[in-house]
Design a protein around this motif. Structure first.
Motif, PDB file in Angstrom:
ATOM      1  N   SER B  13      -6.103 -88.705  66.622  1.00 13.09           N
ATOM      2  CA  SER B  13      -5.773 -89.920  65.883  1.00 13.09           C
ATOM      3  C   SER B  13      -5.826 -89.665  64.380  1.00 13.09           C
ATOM      4  O   SER B  13      -4.950 -90.093  63.650  1.00 13.09           O
ATOM      5  CB  SER B  13      -6.759 -91.035  66.238  1.00 13.09           C
ATOM      6  OG  SER B  13      -6.744 -91.257  67.623  1.00 13.09           O
ATOM      7  N   SER B  14      -6.863 -88.950  63.956  1.00 11.16           N
ATOM      8  CA  SER B  14      -7.003 -88.699  62.528  1.00 11.16           C
ATOM      9  C   SER B  14      -5.800 -87.922  62.023  1.00 11.16           C
ATOM     10  O   SER B  14      -5.236 -88.224  60.990  1.00 11.16           O
ATOM     11  CB  SER B  14      -8.271 -87.894  62.247  1.00 11.16           C
ATOM     12  OG  SER B  14      -9.377 -88.559  62.789  1.00 11.16           O
ATOM     13  N   ARG B  15      -5.407 -86.924  62.792  1.00 12.54           N
ATOM     14  CA  ARG B  15      -4.271 -86.105  62.378  1.00 12.54           C
ATOM     15  C   ARG B  15      -3.011 -86.947  62.256  1.00 12.54           C
ATOM     16  O   ARG B  15      -2.238 -86.803  61.335  1.00 12.54           O
ATOM     17  CB  ARG B  15      -4.029 -84.987  63.404  1.00 12.54           C
ATOM     18  CG  ARG B  15      -4.653 -83.684  62.973  1.00 12.54           C
ATOM     19  CD  ARG B  15      -4.176 -82.553  63.847  1.00 12.54           C
ATOM     20  NE  ARG B  15      -5.305 -81.837  64.401  1.00 12.54           N
ATOM     21  CZ  ARG B  15      -5.502 -81.645  65.690  1.00 12.54           C
ATOM     22  NH1 ARG B  15      -4.648 -82.106  66.585  1.00 12.54           N
ATOM     23  NH2 ARG B  15      -6.548 -80.985  66.096  1.00 12.54           N
ATOM     24  N   GLY B  16      -2.844 -87.846  63.210  1.00 14.88           N
ATOM     25  CA  GLY B  16      -1.649 -88.675  63.233  1.00 14.88           C
ATOM     26  C   GLY B  16      -1.535 -89.582  62.019  1.00 14.88           C
ATOM     27  O   GLY B  16      -0.471 -90.077  61.706  1.00 14.88           O
ATOM     28  N   GLY B  17      -2.657 -89.807  61.331  1.00 20.87           N
ATOM     29  CA  GLY B  17      -2.611 -90.623  60.125  1.00 20.87           C
ATOM     30  C   GLY B  17      -2.881 -92.085  60.442  1.00 20.87           C
ATOM     31  O   GLY B  17      -3.620 -92.751  59.745  1.00 20.87           O
ATOM     32  N   ALA B  21     -10.498 -94.050  61.789  1.00 18.06           N
ATOM     33  CA  ALA B  21     -11.670 -93.226  61.498  1.00 18.06           C
ATOM     34  C   ALA B  21     -12.876 -93.878  62.145  1.00 18.06           C
ATOM     35  O   ALA B  21     -13.086 -95.080  61.998  1.00 18.06           O
ATOM     36  CB  ALA B  21     -11.871 -93.145  59.989  1.00 18.06           C
ATOM     37  N   GLN B  22     -13.637 -93.124  62.894  1.00 24.10           N
ATOM     38  CA  GLN B  22     -14.900 -93.677  63.378  1.00 24.10           C
ATOM     39  C   GLN B  22     -15.912 -92.565  63.518  1.00 24.10           C
ATOM     40  O   GLN B  22     -15.565 -91.384  63.579  1.00 24.10           O
ATOM     41  CB  GLN B  22     -14.717 -94.446  64.686  1.00 24.10           C
ATOM     42  CG  GLN B  22     -14.341 -93.611  65.897  1.00 24.10           C
ATOM     43  CD  GLN B  22     -14.568 -94.379  67.209  1.00 24.10           C
ATOM     44  OE1 GLN B  22     -15.558 -95.078  67.356  1.00 24.10           O
ATOM     45  NE2 GLN B  22     -13.651 -94.223  68.151  1.00 24.10           N
ATOM     46  N   LEU B  23     -17.171 -92.940  63.518  1.00 28.03           N
ATOM     47  CA  LEU B  23     -18.232 -91.965  63.698  1.00 28.03           C
ATOM     48  C   LEU B  23     -18.229 -91.470  65.140  1.00 28.03           C
ATOM     49  O   LEU B  23     -17.838 -92.197  66.042  1.00 28.03           O
ATOM     50  CB  LEU B  23     -19.595 -92.600  63.388  1.00 28.03           C
ATOM     51  CG  LEU B  23     -19.836 -93.023  61.940  1.00 28.03           C
ATOM     52  CD1 LEU B  23     -21.202 -93.674  61.802  1.00 28.03           C
ATOM     53  CD2 LEU B  23     -19.732 -91.823  61.006  1.00 28.03           C
TER      54      LEU B  23
END
Lengths: 511, 511
Positions: B13-17, B21-23
């Motif tokens: 998910s982070s890569r996808g933009g 963001a979550q811990l």
């Protein structure tokens, strides 16, 4: 008298039904142990790193008089680099003469504040170039809004002190508008305030005008302070000359100074909390030493403003976990040195929304659990400090009032433990009509200003107003309810004459 | 494996933009000393008052088996009034066998929770009859929304455990819908959950189904608990029989119970905090004693739900100063008895607004500073518990993540104190490019999920979305990103067969 008038107004408002419920003016004490996020050894490790910063790296100072003062006191002064290096002995000598608490007295003696010990004081937001409210939108700071914010600070009892220019009245000349804002502070409120400390002149004007308003001399006020200022350090390790001049003017005249390094982690300090605290601590102590070189015994406060930036954009952030932790450990440092402690109530939201509320909550708890003696920017701060917000001020007053009630010690006397009351109600019954309840219900619980506890149906029938909508109505009502504090016409004339004379003197000649 | 999959998804998910963001999932420990709002003597005064309530007034119990158990243990039982009076000795005897902490293990062993000590666990909201989101509005609880909330609880790592029915699926029969909700908990998430404890049957179904999902027997699970429940006391001093039956079923089978008196000051207790705490304490201890009479050593938790009502309307209020103080002193009481401590994260707002945010902040800080081991209703609670809210869940996850970061101890090692880094940057310079910064900047600061730190111009250009609007986008994104946790098809079949069989058995015969 003014106290009575406030009380009277509050009561009248309550009776009218449309009035705003608020807590009475009171000095707030924090009866609880502050949170320890660093062990004693860790506090010492920060201290030792700070001492290395001061003795090995030093502070750069713009302004010759500061170099002279430090040199005379035995510091290592490098005039080619304008840097000053001091050792722990010089820090200790200064700390030995700093009072652990001081008072601030406005023109209304019943508003006297004690800064230090277990006391906690809440200040109006300071410095934003813009203002915002939900009716008129975002706009440049101006005198009309400036005056309204001072009226609100006077009206809301949870605000104890005015910060340094709640917003800049940008239509007025930059080199003399401090005179107009000081006059507004003094005539529209009866609170103490923060002087602008950019240069000696602005500091002296604040001192002189407060002395006039109190009907005392500047010499008398030196023993009984009436104004205060914030000196920001241009971190890392740089003191500019106008700030140094302001600090010296205040200290010479016995008025308190708060030395606050502007330490955003990742930008003005390393990204680590430990390093930021060590650097903040070194810079704050340097300024504190300076106050004592100028005037041993001058009141001074340890200021903390350590937060972080968004590493993707460089934008400052507040009310973050790192900011909250910094608020708490900074309190441990201030107490290590027996210094009164100032921190802030900040957030980075662009609008008065959920983010503004939870970031503010985090910052407030950090300040309170950190044992802050003054929470600067406690009411009205929005948009990372770029906007003074009417609705945010209302939100903040509600949060501050909640905190004031949390800080009120619980009574565990037998009457309050209420065994007989419990015995008087059958199992599965209720206490609404119990004698114990009837004797106490009116004052038993905090009555909120902004919270709405009606059930969903009732809330919907009343227009389904969310808290932001209600906040707008509250500041509008507060401005309608506002009553100017009485001032002797002779004093008002003297203030006006002072302002006129100083504007003449300043002309285009001062920056 | 599931852990890796979650990690993988997060990274993807982070890569996808567009990802959120979550811990990462983690057990949360509270390393700080809890706040003491009552002195030791005051805690003893509460305790003594509670003992008087238990020995002089007693608790009324609906249900004969409870009377028998207490009578056999030496309590004074008045069968005509159905009241039980116990002395301090019986309380002490029970406390001697209660474990000070216990574990809860779901079908994913890497999600094992330790409840007690310095651990703090966050639970999904439980019980609301309604649901709300900003797209579809307010509506009655239903299975589709139920399932979505379970997906969100599974997706957001800050939510550790599912409460008792995040919302009631009202279109399903009241006497068997717990089977559908248990199945949803077990198939859509890999978290542990709270059983419905209204009667023995519902508790046993939860125990049986978790044992099936874990592939172990109910006897094995008695030594390694998998589900938990809340037993509410009908304050003042009344235990109804279905709750008693649920408690006994859980305790017999070694599954933990939280005993939580429903103590709204002014209604179910006197208006004073001291009395409310004494009554809450007596009622909680009574239920705790019962668990140990049923099964000495059974895990049990001290529950606190003391808040106040609006004395003008009788409406319940949460996140109030009184609620916050009760959260904190209740922790002191729980620790006096070495009991794991449960409290809540509640607010009384009708809508996800400023009030919801600041009341939640107050409640959360009260829970954390009170040393809570479980914060029930930690995510999604709105409208005094009458609505489960999608946007509130997102707001709460952000607040919980902030708190998780605040609870992470600060590293004060020499490398973090960073003297060399400070020395490497000239006065007035910046640390953006410093080696010390570059080595740490990606993980130096908490990266928020909901907060937006862009400057005003950038924020406006991106659509001027306030946090509530962003919260809607976040839960929508989370539901898109959600990946069901893999389950052995044989286990799924066994669960389905269990549900079908039990629905058959229950028919119209059970309430």
């Amino acid at each position: 008298m003014s106290e009575e008038r406030r009380g009277g107004r509050r009561q009248k408002s309550s009776r009218g039904g449309a009035g705003i419920a608020q807590l009475p003016w009171r000095a707030v004490e924090n009866p609880y142990a502050s949170l320890q996020m660093a062990t004693e050894e860790e506090v010492e490790a920060i201290h030792r790193t700070s001492m290395r910063i001061l003795s090995e790296l030093g502070i750069r100072v713009m302004g010759g008089r500061v170099l002279d003062l430090f040199e005379a006191a035995g510091a290592i002064v490098d005039r080619s680099e304008s840097t000053i290096r001091i050792d722990e002995g010089m820090v200790d000598a200064a700390l030995a003469t700093v009072p652990s608490s001081f008072t601030l007295t406005s023109r209304n003696p019943s508003r006297r504040l004690t800064i230090g010990g277990r006391n906690i004081t809440f200040g109006l937001v300071a410095g934003p170039p813009n203002v915002h409210d939900c009716v008129n939108g975002r706009r440049a700071g101006n005198m009309r809004d400036y005056e309204n914010f001072i009226r609100l600070a006077h009206h809301f009892n949870a605000i104890h002190i005015i910060g340094n220019q709640v917003t800049a009245p940008q239509e007025l000349p930059a080199n003399n508008r401090h005179l107009d804002t000081y006059r507004a502070n003094l005539t529209l409120s009866d609170l103490s305030f923060h002087c602008t400390a950019i240069g000696r002149g602005r500091a002296m004007d604040g001192i002189n005008m407060m002395a006039i308003a109190r009907g005392i001399t500047v010499d008398q006020m030196a023993k009984d302070p009436g104004v205060i200022t914030i000196i920001s350090v241009n971190s890392p390790r740089l003191f500019d000359d106008s700030m140094g001049d302001g600090l010296m003017a205040m200290a010479e005249h016995g008025q308190p100074v708060t030395v606050t390094p502007f330490t955003l982690m990742g930008a003005m300090t390393p990204v680590t909390l430990a390093a930021a605290l060590a650097q903040q601590n070194a810079e704050a102590l340097f300024g504190i030493v300076l106050t004592q070189l100028v005037n041993p015994g001058a009141p001074v406060m340890y200021g903390a403003f350590t937060s972080n930036v968004d590493m993707r954009s460089g934008a400052p952030a507040f009310g973050t976990p790192e900011n909250t932790k910094a608020n708490i450990v900074s309190g441990q440092l201030a107490r290590r040195y027996r210094l009164p402690y100032r921190t802030s109530n900040a957030n980075a939201s662009n609008v008065v929304d959920l983010q503004a509320a939870y970031e503010t909550g985090m910052a407030t708890w950090g300040a309170v659990m950190g044992g802050a003696n003054m929470v600067y920017h406690a009411a009205g701060w929005l948009e990372g400090g770029l906007t003074a917000s009417y609705e945010k001020l209302v939100l903040d007053v509600e949060i501050l009032q909640n905190m004031m009630e949390i800080l009120r010690p619980i009574d565990f006397s037998d009457a309050e433990l209420g065994f007989d009351a419990i015995a008087s109600v059958p199992t599965g019954g209720h206490f609404f009509g119990a004698e114990h309840t009837m004797a106490r219900y009116e004052s038993a619980f905090y009555r909120p200003m902004l919270s709405d506890w009606t059930n969903y149906g009732g809330w919907e029938a009343a227009g389904a107003k969310d808290a932001l909508t209600r906040a707008t109505a509250i500041w509008q009502q507060a401005l309608r309810d506002y009553e100017e504090s009485v001032m002797d016409p002779a004093i008002r004339e003297e203030l006006d004459a002072y302002v006129a004379r100083r504007k003449e003197e300043i002309g285009a000649g001062e920056p």
